[in-house]
Design an enzyme around this catalytic site. Sequence first.
Site, short mmCIF file in Angstrom:
data_model
loop_
_atom_site.label_atom_id
_atom_site.label_comp_id
_atom_site.label_asym_id
_atom_site.label_seq_id
_atom_site.Cartn_x
_atom_site.Cartn_y
_atom_site.Cartn_z
N ASP A 158 0.69 -1.20 -0.06
CA ASP A 158 0.08 0.08 0.16
C ASP A 158 0.95 1.29 -0.13
O ASP A 158 0.38 2.29 -0.36
CB ASP A 158 -1.00 -0.06 1.09
N TYR A 161 -9.95 -0.57 1.72
CA TYR A 161 -9.49 -0.79 3.46
C TYR A 161 -9.32 0.60 3.88
O TYR A 161 -8.62 1.69 3.32
CB TYR A 161 -8.42 -1.69 3.73
N ASP A 181 16.59 4.61 21.27
CA ASP A 181 17.78 5.03 21.70
C ASP A 181 17.32 5.23 23.23
O ASP A 181 17.01 6.18 23.81
CB ASP A 181 18.06 6.40 21.15
#
Length: 824
Positions: free
Chosen positions: A387, A468, A529
């Site tokens: 997509d 969708y 991090d």
Amino acid sequence: MELRTRPLVLLISTCSLAVLTCFYLFPFSNTGIDDRLRTKQKNSFQAPKENIWSELSNQEAKDVYEFVFDELSYLNLTKHPKSNRENFIVVLETLRPNKTDAVPYLRDDAAIPERWAMARVAQVMEDEPYMVHYMVGPLPVGSDTQVLPLDYVFNSGRNYVANPVQDFFAIMEFGLSLAENVSDITQDLLGAVVNRNDPSDPKGLLCWPRPSRIERGGLSMWFEFFRPGTASGARTILPQGIYVKVDASSHNTDDWTAGQFYYNGYLYDTENDFRKAWQKPDFSRAGINQDGSWTDTEDFESKPAGRELPPPVAVQPYGPRYRLDKEQKFVSWFGFEFYITTAQATGLTLFDIRFKGKRVMYELGLQEAMAHYAGDDPMQGGLEFMDSFFGMGLNMFELVPGYDCPAYADYLDSRFHQTTHSYEHPNSICLFEYTADHLLSRHSAQYSVTASRNTYLVVRSVSTVGNYDYTIEYIFYLDGAIEVKIRASGFIFGSFFAHTNEDEYGHRIQEALSSSMHDHVINFKADLDVATQENDIVRLAWEPLTKSYPWDGPEIEERNTMHIVEYPVEKETAMDWPKNGGEFYVVMSSEEKNAWGERKGYRIAAGTGMGSPPHLTILNSTTLGDSARWAERDLWVLQRKDNEPRSADPLNYFAPHDPLIDFTKMANHETLKHGEGSEYDGDLVVYFNLGAHHLPHSGDIPNTLMHTSASSVMFVPHNFADRDPSRESVQGVRLQLKGKKGSGGFAGEQSEAASGDLRTRVARRAEAGEGHKAMYFGQTYEEGMKLPLEALEPDLVGRFESEEIGVTDLGFNGSAAGLWEREQ
């Protein structure tokens, strides 16, 4: 900028191109806040640094367009393309800075990183259409600005992909022609024919290709007949069961031919064979899949008890408690801080996410959204969608206030640039605080009850890609946890129910409609991090143990028990969610420890959806090739590198067997050990998948429901703090029950001088010494509120700005391949 200025010899030789190239909390009073003061406070809040990942402004885009047209004048770029045989700029957007350049700016007083743009150009080379990537910068455009090949972010060794779609109009015209050639058959079997003058005629037919069979020499496509589903957008559940194979491998559209036909479980070699079979009296006919009220997503007529009253809604009478710099798209909320940006392919991404002043993630965002089908007909049997090819960001449309997000949410626009035009999708991102229907924590003691509200912050967008709708949200909790969640709704992509169907690939869900099993695997990147950039990842495993303890004898010689075993992950690898939840995956700081000597960490865990998020069921997908190897496992941990910023590229769709980004070349088992003697600096990145194994059933008609199609992954603090960080920011109450003296009271209760403080104020339900007492931690509502109707039921006619929503139809014209078609 070493990586960015590397010359691309391959492109020059192949393409004959010249390389020109503090946490804040609003001080609300108990009696509410004046709207003007609240507005002033919101507008006066400023991000500590510039959003270096932000989309190009309209002026920046205009300047870059003009510069590229001038620098690449030999390409004769056009502003209004009429076919893929012309050269034009398809996409223009920010080329995000390398992390090695960004972190010094964010952490220290280093110079701001150079700003660059990425231009994807539709370009004819050696008489073939290609998509070619360039980088333009530094910006703003000046004497030192260049146009260079953008190659360092692709591990394929090239910055271009052949575009197999020579002529989108020709594909559509061929579909119309072959449908007209068999109009007598379709009229008999389906009761309809195509309408050339009005292809969306609700009484007519469409004939569309499956765009996934992209061969090296061109296209080989199966066309299928559909009813348009114009009123509801239900085309994908209106297949008609006639399929035609088209050989479009030749660049000359006059040479294209229709070959095999497939109908009701039978394959016919030619149209003539199909016609002869149809004319026989014993020809086996399938049903007809008609449109009707069953495809309507709304029911305006039913009136069950209770529907005459509106449901409860959330309100925010005192205004937001987060702070938002709309210009920089920077957010601060109870210790969390982060920047928001978007990209055309991938939609929403968050950068520099900090908690209590410590960065926990540099980047968190979507990489690719893939759906892979299986079935026993030529459409479903090889159907897959990537997509980002259609644009998860391009298809982030305006949100419905009061429905997609609470009425009180803040809304942000998104901007994108294509074919020299700049566009905006208004209100396509929302930001809001919400209180869950369950507590964050509670405890009942003998003489007291403590309850803490679970309030969290949500950043949400919805990408509608064809059939969708994907709701994507990033959720922040008061304890420092971060959740990435996706929910799906919309129409399924169904298959035609023939009498030969069995329940091998799905269920019969309408008179002539069957469901198709498919996997949604949606890939995200989390560049963690945790307190520092130097991190390690470990597996903390729950393992059975048989051990003798001196205090057990003599009754028990050996005790069957369990213990935790720590396994360091020392090289790049894939991991799946463990059986029985028997392992924790924890990313730990290599240096920072909490007060108790434990390394600060964040645990990666399956979240609050329908279960553990899945990976792809299919092994070595014939259709996907090497374009989505990240989908084959649940999560991956890799070294972080500037030249590996993404796990996928939208143009992988065009070259699945030789993709621009091959994930296997990234996940190549390099070391994750760092320290003295190692070239690896300890900066790792995790790629993880959300999604679902979707077996649609009758409850998916007309639409899939979000609460049964949700999945999430959570990043949960693990020894990150010295105690629960939410304690100082959560809202709640302690009820002291009537009991014996000394049975438990409020800390510091004897200090009446502190009674005016919000954290120690005592609110008594009765006189001192009688009945219960309540102490609230955090603010409470002190006065009744008069809320405008807009806070409960927004005026959608007045507030919704979009006039038309350009939802892609999942054909080539809905992607960059057919972008020129929109110019017509």
